[in-house]
Design a protein around this motif. Structure first.
Motif, PDB file in Angstrom:
ATOM      1  N   LEU A 133       0.837  -1.201   0.000  1.00 43.84           N
ATOM      2  CA  LEU A 133       0.000   0.000   0.000  1.00 43.84           C
ATOM      3  C   LEU A 133       0.870   1.247   0.000  1.00 43.84           C
ATOM      4  N   LYS A 134       0.683   2.043  -1.011  1.00 39.10           N
ATOM      5  CA  LYS A 134       1.396   3.314  -1.122  1.00 39.10           C
ATOM      6  C   LYS A 134       0.735   4.303  -0.179  1.00 39.10           C
ATOM      7  N   ILE A 135       1.474   4.866   0.772  1.00 42.16           N
ATOM      8  CA  ILE A 135       0.838   5.728   1.774  1.00 42.16           C
ATOM      9  C   ILE A 135       1.056   7.215   1.551  1.00 42.16           C
ATOM     10  N   ASP A 136       1.954   7.587   0.649  1.00 43.71           N
ATOM     11  CA  ASP A 136       2.153   9.019   0.409  1.00 43.71           C
ATOM     12  C   ASP A 136       1.010   9.608  -0.410  1.00 43.71           C
ATOM     13  N   VAL A 137       0.525   8.848  -1.387  1.00 42.31           N
ATOM     14  CA  VAL A 137      -0.643   9.249  -2.175  1.00 42.31           C
ATOM     15  C   VAL A 137      -1.576   8.044  -2.198  1.00 42.31           C
ATOM     16  N   LEU A 138      -2.695   8.167  -1.487  1.00 41.70           N
ATOM     17  CA  LEU A 138      -3.629   7.050  -1.356  1.00 41.70           C
ATOM     18  C   LEU A 138      -4.575   6.955  -2.537  1.00 41.70           C
ATOM     19  N   ASP A 139      -4.894   5.732  -2.901  1.00 43.46           N
ATOM     20  CA  ASP A 139      -5.899   5.454  -3.915  1.00 43.46           C
ATOM     21  C   ASP A 139      -7.177   5.071  -3.173  1.00 43.46           C
ATOM     22  N   PRO A 140      -8.249   5.850  -3.296  1.00 46.35           N
ATOM     23  CA  PRO A 140      -9.484   5.539  -2.571  1.00 46.35           C
ATOM     24  C   PRO A 140      -9.984   4.113  -2.787  1.00 46.35           C
ATOM     25  N   GLU A 141      -9.762   3.555  -3.976  1.00 43.05           N
ATOM     26  CA  GLU A 141     -10.200   2.180  -4.240  1.00 43.05           C
ATOM     27  C   GLU A 141      -9.480   1.181  -3.342  1.00 43.05           C
ATOM     28  N   GLU A 142      -8.215   1.461  -3.016  1.00 39.62           N
ATOM     29  CA  GLU A 142      -7.459   0.559  -2.149  1.00 39.62           C
ATOM     30  C   GLU A 142      -7.960   0.619  -0.710  1.00 39.62           C
ATOM     31  N   LEU A 143      -8.775   1.605  -0.391  1.00 38.08           N
ATOM     32  CA  LEU A 143      -9.320   1.739   0.958  1.00 38.08           C
ATOM     33  C   LEU A 143     -10.776   1.304   1.039  1.00 38.08           C
ATOM     34  N   LYS A 144     -11.536   1.512  -0.016  1.00 34.77           N
ATOM     35  CA  LYS A 144     -12.989   1.353   0.043  1.00 34.77           C
ATOM     36  C   LYS A 144     -13.538   0.139  -0.713  1.00 34.77           C
ATOM     37  N   SER A 145     -12.737  -0.513  -1.535  1.00 33.66           N
ATOM     38  CA  SER A 145     -13.239  -1.658  -2.301  1.00 33.66           C
ATOM     39  C   SER A 145     -13.553  -2.818  -1.362  1.00 33.66           C
ATOM     40  N   GLU A 146     -14.351  -3.753  -1.806  1.00 30.46           N
ATOM     41  CA  GLU A 146     -14.695  -4.917  -0.978  1.00 30.46           C
ATOM     42  C   GLU A 146     -13.456  -5.726  -0.590  1.00 30.46           C
ATOM     43  N   PRO A 147     -12.531  -5.996  -1.534  1.00 29.92           N
ATOM     44  CA  PRO A 147     -11.321  -6.721  -1.119  1.00 29.92           C
ATOM     45  C   PRO A 147     -10.513  -5.956  -0.057  1.00 29.92           C
ATOM     46  N   ALA A 148     -10.488  -4.639  -0.173  1.00 30.05           N
ATOM     47  CA  ALA A 148      -9.764  -3.831   0.818  1.00 30.05           C
ATOM     48  C   ALA A 148     -10.449  -3.926   2.173  1.00 30.05           C
ATOM     49  N   LYS A 149     -11.773  -3.836   2.181  1.00 29.97           N
ATOM     50  CA  LYS A 149     -12.522  -3.920   3.438  1.00 29.97           C
ATOM     51  C   LYS A 149     -12.299  -5.270   4.116  1.00 29.97           C
ATOM     52  N   GLU A 150     -12.143  -6.323   3.325  1.00 30.83           N
ATOM     53  CA  GLU A 150     -11.890  -7.655   3.884  1.00 30.83           C
ATOM     54  C   GLU A 150     -10.544  -7.716   4.608  1.00 30.83           C
ATOM     55  N   LYS A 151      -9.617  -6.850   4.234  1.00 28.35           N
ATOM     56  CA  LYS A 151      -8.321  -6.790   4.925  1.00 28.35           C
ATOM     57  C   LYS A 151      -8.352  -5.798   6.081  1.00 28.35           C
ATOM     58  N   TRP A 152      -9.056  -4.668   5.889  1.00 27.70           N
ATOM     59  CA  TRP A 152      -9.068  -3.623   6.910  1.00 27.70           C
ATOM     60  C   TRP A 152      -9.809  -4.048   8.173  1.00 27.70           C
ATOM     61  N   ARG A 153     -10.934  -4.718   8.018  1.00 34.10           N
ATOM     62  CA  ARG A 153     -11.716  -5.101   9.206  1.00 34.10           C
ATOM     63  C   ARG A 153     -10.903  -5.948  10.183  1.00 34.10           C
ATOM     64  N   PRO A 154     -10.301  -7.055   9.726  1.00 32.81           N
ATOM     65  CA  PRO A 154      -9.509  -7.869  10.671  1.00 32.81           C
ATOM     66  C   PRO A 154      -8.310  -7.102  11.234  1.00 32.81           C
ATOM     67  N   PHE A 155      -7.720  -6.234  10.428  1.00 28.12           N
ATOM     68  CA  PHE A 155      -6.594  -5.438  10.920  1.00 28.12           C
ATOM     69  C   PHE A 155      -7.031  -4.574  12.100  1.00 28.12           C
ATOM     70  N   CYS A 156      -8.138  -3.859  11.941  1.00 28.66           N
ATOM     71  CA  CYS A 156      -8.632  -2.989  13.010  1.00 28.66           C
ATOM     72  C   CYS A 156      -9.036  -3.789  14.244  1.00 28.66           C
ATOM     73  N   LEU A 157      -9.652  -4.935  14.037  1.00 24.96           N
ATOM     74  CA  LEU A 157     -10.115  -5.746  15.158  1.00 24.96           C
ATOM     75  C   LEU A 157      -8.966  -6.254  16.029  1.00 24.96           C
ATOM     76  N   ARG A 158      -7.755  -6.336  15.479  1.00 26.35           N
ATOM     77  CA  ARG A 158      -6.590  -6.749  16.278  1.00 26.35           C
ATOM     78  C   ARG A 158      -6.326  -5.794  17.442  1.00 26.35           C
ATOM     79  N   PHE A 159      -6.820  -4.574  17.335  1.00 27.05           N
ATOM     80  CA  PHE A 159      -6.518  -3.553  18.341  1.00 27.05           C
ATOM     81  C   PHE A 159      -7.692  -3.271  19.272  1.00 27.05           C
TER      82      PHE A 159
END
Length: 106
Positions: free
Chosen positions: A50-76
């Motif tokens: 994931l490129k963090i200097d310039v974000l691509d909204p699709e990499e944050l909001k797409s269904e495949p992205a959400k499948e990765k983000w949810r478990p990541f957040c739940l770790r905390f």
């Protein structure tokens, strides 16, 4: 709509506070939580490319992205207060928070 507006206003207030903070302190000396290093390490393991200097909204909001983000957040859960709050993100880190350069991440 009223609840969404309240969340957006709260997110905007938080963004202003954090932007002022990160703008006034050298980031290598700045810790926002006691587990910043752990969060960053887990983030880089999960989102290696994931490129963090310039974000691509699709990499944050797409269904495949959400499948990765949810478990990541739940770790905390239980580690970081408000671990599952949404946040305002600047799409391009070199620019300020503006309507065109901001996305709401949930």
């Amino acid at each position: 709509p009223r609840v969404e507006l309240a969340w957006a206003m709260r997110a905007h207030q938080h963004a202003q506070v954090y932007f002022n903070l990160i703008s006034s302190v050298d980031p290598k000396f700045l810790n926002l939580t006691k587990v910043d290093d752990q969060i960053y390490g887990e983030f880089r393991k999960t989102f290696r490319d994931l490129k963090i200097d310039v974000l691509d909204p699709e990499e944050l909001k797409s269904e495949p992205a959400k499948e990765k983000w949810r478990p990541f957040c739940l770790r905390f859960e239980g580690v970081v207060e408000d671990f599952n709050y949404g946040t305002l993100l600047r799409l391009d880190c070199r620019k300020d928070y503006t309507e065109e350069n901001t996305i709401f991440g949930e």
